[in-house]
Design an enzyme around this catalytic site. Structure first.
Site, PDB file in Angstrom:
ATOM      1  N   ASP A  84       0.799  -1.333  -0.171  1.00 46.45           N
ATOM      2  CA  ASP A  84      -0.293   0.047  -0.026  1.00 46.45           C
ATOM      3  C   ASP A  84       0.887   1.344   0.002  1.00 46.45           C
ATOM      4  OD1 ASP A  84      -2.144  -1.549   0.170  1.00 46.45           O
ATOM      5  OD2 ASP A  84      -2.537  -1.399   2.285  1.00 46.45           O
TER       6      ASP A  84
HETATM    7  N1  URA Z   1      -1.789  -6.054   3.597  1.00 48.75           N
HETATM    8  C1  URA Z   1      -2.136  -4.676   3.470  1.00 48.75           C
HETATM    9  O1  URA Z   1      -3.031  -4.261   4.117  1.00 48.75           O
HETATM   10  N2  URA Z   1      -1.585  -4.010   2.997  1.00 48.75           N
HETATM   11  C2  URA Z   1      -0.095  -4.113   2.230  1.00 48.75           C
HETATM   12  O2  URA Z   1       0.297  -3.101   1.507  1.00 48.75           O
HETATM   13  C3  URA Z   1       0.463  -5.482   2.236  1.00 48.75           C
HETATM   14  C4  URA Z   1      -0.548  -6.695   2.838  1.00 48.75           C
END
Ligand code: URA
Length: 258
Positions: free
Chosen positions: A115
């Site tokens: 993310d």
């Molecule tokens: N899970 C999440 O919530 N975000 C990420 O970036 C990776 C795994």
């Protein structure tokens, strides 16, 4: 039946999707999306799924740019800082992880996603096969995250997480989860998952009432982030690449031996 489908692969031919993945255009799953979206042409004709090509003879274009064929594979490990998108481009003009790879002439793409606000280990490569085996859950390659959550320490939440969580109507199996630190109203957890749905770890924590304040990926299979600092990157060694493929092979065999 559409043109290009249902015929044996002849001498000197290769499936278009494999040719594109091998050329470093995108992962195998993603190249099918490119073909379905009509963004690929072969000798001037819009390509169809299942089509075969003759590498070196047929002229294959993606978005009007010619695809050359085999590229040398390169593998990069980046310590992604928060505030960067793990995509190759952003229509809204936000910074992407590619802007951190100064001096890398090859076109690479991120393996899976991390993310915008997340940090930690991100792999980038032009090897579509490695992307495929690391991101498809059937190979059971575990990604490990350190997670900082708001809320009191409550072991029953770990038991709930481990007993299976329903996300988007699907039962998600969490490989491991445990508290590793924290105090008062902020806890630190380690969570390992081999599935890869969007925002998976945030959904897992949210489903037991924890809000994620910080998320950092520490490991992908046998590969650790180690001492790499935020924004730094390095090439993987051939041994590390081999170990990633080996992990996926073992995961796939383990799954099918059950
Ligand atoms: N899970 C999440 O919530 N975000 C990420 O970036 C990776 C795994």
């Amino acid at each position: 039946m559409k043109e290009g489908q249902g015929r044996q692969i002849g001498a000197g031919e290769e499936r278009l999707s494999r040719f594109l993945a091998r050329s470093g255009i995108a992962s195998r799953r993603h190249v099918d999306e490119l073909i379905a979206a009509g963004r690929v042409t072969v000798n001037g004709q819009v390509a169809v799924l299942g089509q075969k090509v003759r590498p070196g003879e047929d002229k294959v274009l993606v978005d009007g740019r010619e695809v050359g064929g085999v590229e040398e594979h390169i593998y990069i490990m980046l310590h992604k800082p928060p505030g960067y998108l793990s995509t190759c481009a952003d229509p809204r003009g936000r910074r992407t992880v590619l802007s951190l790879l100064e001096g890398v002439p090859e076109r690479v793409f991120p393996v899976g996603r991390l993310d915008y606000d997340a940090e930690g280990l991100l792999l980038l490569t032009n090897d579509g096969d490695l992307t495929y085996v690391l991101t498809h859950p059937k190979h059971r390659v575990i990604k490990e995250y350190a997670v900082w959550v708001a809320g009191p320490k409550d072991e029953s939440k770990i038991r709930d997480i481990l007993s299976g969580i329903i996300i988007g109507g699907k039962n998600v199996q969490v490989d491991y989860a445990r508290f590793t630190g924290g105090s008062g109203l902020m806890q630190e957890l380690i969570i390992g998952v081999h599935e890869g749905q969007k925002h998976l770890v945030k959904h897992i924590c949210h489903s037991v009432g924890y809000e994620v304040k910080r998320l950092k990926r520490l490991k992908i299979g046998p590969l650790r982030l180690g001492a790499l600092r935020k924004g730094e990157w390095r090439y993987l060694s051939p041994g590390e690449v081999k170990a990633l493929y080996e992990e996926a092979r073992k995961g796939w065999e383990g799954e099918h031996d059950k």
